[in-house]
Write an enzyme that holds these catalytic residues in place. Structure first.
Site, PDB file in Angstrom:
ATOM      1  N   TYR A 148       0.850  -1.196   0.000  1.00 34.92           N
ATOM      2  CA  TYR A 148       0.000   0.000   0.000  1.00 34.92           C
ATOM      3  C   TYR A 148       0.885   1.245   0.000  1.00 34.92           C
ATOM      4  CZ  TYR A 148      -3.345   3.554   1.544  1.00 34.92           C
ATOM      5  OH  TYR A 148      -4.100   4.676   1.633  1.00 34.92           O
ATOM      6  N   GLU A 192      -3.588   7.546  -4.278  1.00 35.37           N
ATOM      7  CA  GLU A 192      -3.444   6.262  -3.589  1.00 35.37           C
ATOM      8  C   GLU A 192      -3.242   5.124  -4.577  1.00 35.37           C
ATOM      9  OE1 GLU A 192      -6.078   4.634  -0.076  1.00 35.37           O
ATOM     10  OE2 GLU A 192      -7.001   4.026  -1.967  1.00 35.37           O
TER      11      GLU A 192
END
Length: 381
Positions: free
Chosen positions: A101, A192
């Site tokens: 992530y 993101e």
């Protein structure tokens, strides 16, 4: 403004972030050629702005052209959580070894950017924070100074401590630099990558993208703003019109349309409507110095709204000229040909000229806002 996955990935690619080979299609007929381009196995991904897309069946792994066509037909027909996609992304399937992530957003509490990296990806960062907070590395970035090399080295070091190979940790740090540049260049609130895949061959690949642009900065990105006219996304058509012509609009559930200049006066006018037992249908602030065209488009918006039964216009002319407002009102009525009760109160700059224009066109202005609001509520009933 939220970007679709394929739009975010196009941006990622421009900034040197590796993405899977993919083709965007608008109908099932385009799928066979897309599969020939990306190869098999492939992934068919609905381009919708809803959460939990994968769990809701919006992402399909396919191993043949026929299977891909069937999946695309179903997605175009059924959609995801009731949202029908306009486009699908046909993408090569990636052989994943591990999901990571990486993101950057704004920490408004400290007025800084915050970068988040984790060795656990593929699920919401909130879930990671709740179950495995020790796997998240956080870095605050001062916007006056920018992202510094020592912060990238710190990120690389912490990720290595969490079990990533040093070369992979270093590549993630380099990727963060690209995300930060995207954040600045596109006036983003969030950039993101989740999941960021580590492949079996040791490459980092962005399997998904999430980019949110600050609505207030859209004027600096005309290409993105133009795309709203074709696909409003999260915006209603009314909000798109409001942004185009420069007035503020918020839809409410009443039937008295409220137009005023300045947020304070607009809210005070809404309070007056409520005070006399009515319900505002909207908050519409034409702002200071509103032009004839802006007023015309604002009035047209409410004239064409089926929920608005009465339009209440309350203008206090400082830099806003009452004659410009009056001309805009008359233009809207003439262009639409729609007749609705129109209650106007205006005072201030070029008030007499404005009143004269309205009276000549059959509109009698009200002397004060209380009387105007009371009359608007009565007519709405």
């Amino acid at each position: 403004m939220r970007l679709y996955e394929y739009e975010g990935k196009e941006i990622f690619s421009k900034y040197g972030i590796r993405i899977p080979r993919g083709v965007v299609v608008s109908s099932p007929d385009e799928v066979p050629n897309a599969i020939k381009t990306v190869g098999l196995p492939a992934v068919v991904k609905a381009q919708v702005l809803v959460g939990g897309r994968g769990k809701a069946g919006g992402i399909r792994l396919v191993r043949s052209i026929d299977e891909a066509v069937r999946a695309s037909e179903e997605l175009f027909r059924v959609g995801v959580k009731g949202v029908i996609p306009r486009k699908l992304l046909i993408e090569q399937a990636v052989d994943i070894d591990r999901e990571l992530y990486l993101s950057i957003t704004i920490d408004r509490a400290v007025r800084k950017y915050i970068a988040l990296a984790s060795t656990e990806g593929g699920v919401d960062i909130e879930e990671i924070a709740a179950k495995k907070p020790e796997t998240i590395v956080r870095i605050h970035i001062d916007p006056l100074v920018g992202l510094q090399d020592y912060q990238l080295r710190y990120l690389s070091y912490k990720l290595s401590q969490l079990g990533l190979k040093p070369e992979i940790a270093k590549e993630m740090s380099s990727m963060l630099k690209s995300l930060y540049k995207i954040m600045l260049d596109y006036d983003a609130d969030l950039v993101e990558i989740n999941p960021l895949a580590l492949t079996k061959t040791g490459e980092l690949v962005a399997l998904d993208s999430k980019i949110i642009i600050d609505d207030n900065a859209l004027f600096r990105h005309p290409d993105l703003f133009e795309s709203l006219s074709k696909d409003p996304r999260d915006f209603t058509q009314a909000e798109v019109i409001a942004r185009k012509y420069g007035f503020s609009y918020v839809e409410l559930d009443g039937n008295v349309g409220v137009i005023a200049n300045g947020a304070g006066l607009t809210m005070a006018t809404m309070d007056l409507v409520a005070h006399f037992g009515g319900k505002p249908a909207c908050f519409l602030d034409i702002g200071g110095g509103a032009s004839r065209e802006r007023v015309k488009e604002a009035v047209k918006l409410l004239l064409t709204s089926p929920r608005v039964k009465v339009i209440l216009i309350n203008i206090y002319g400082g830099i806003t000229r009452c004659d410009e407002v009056a001309l805009g009102i008359v233009d809207a009525l003439k262009e639409t040909g729609i007749k609705k009760p129109l209650i106007v109160r205006m005072v201030g700059t070029r008030e007499e000229e404005g009143r004269k224009i309205l009276i000549e066109n059959g509109i009698e202005p009200y002397p004060n806002d209380e009387e105007a609001a009371r009359r608007a509520v009565e007519m709405a009933r």
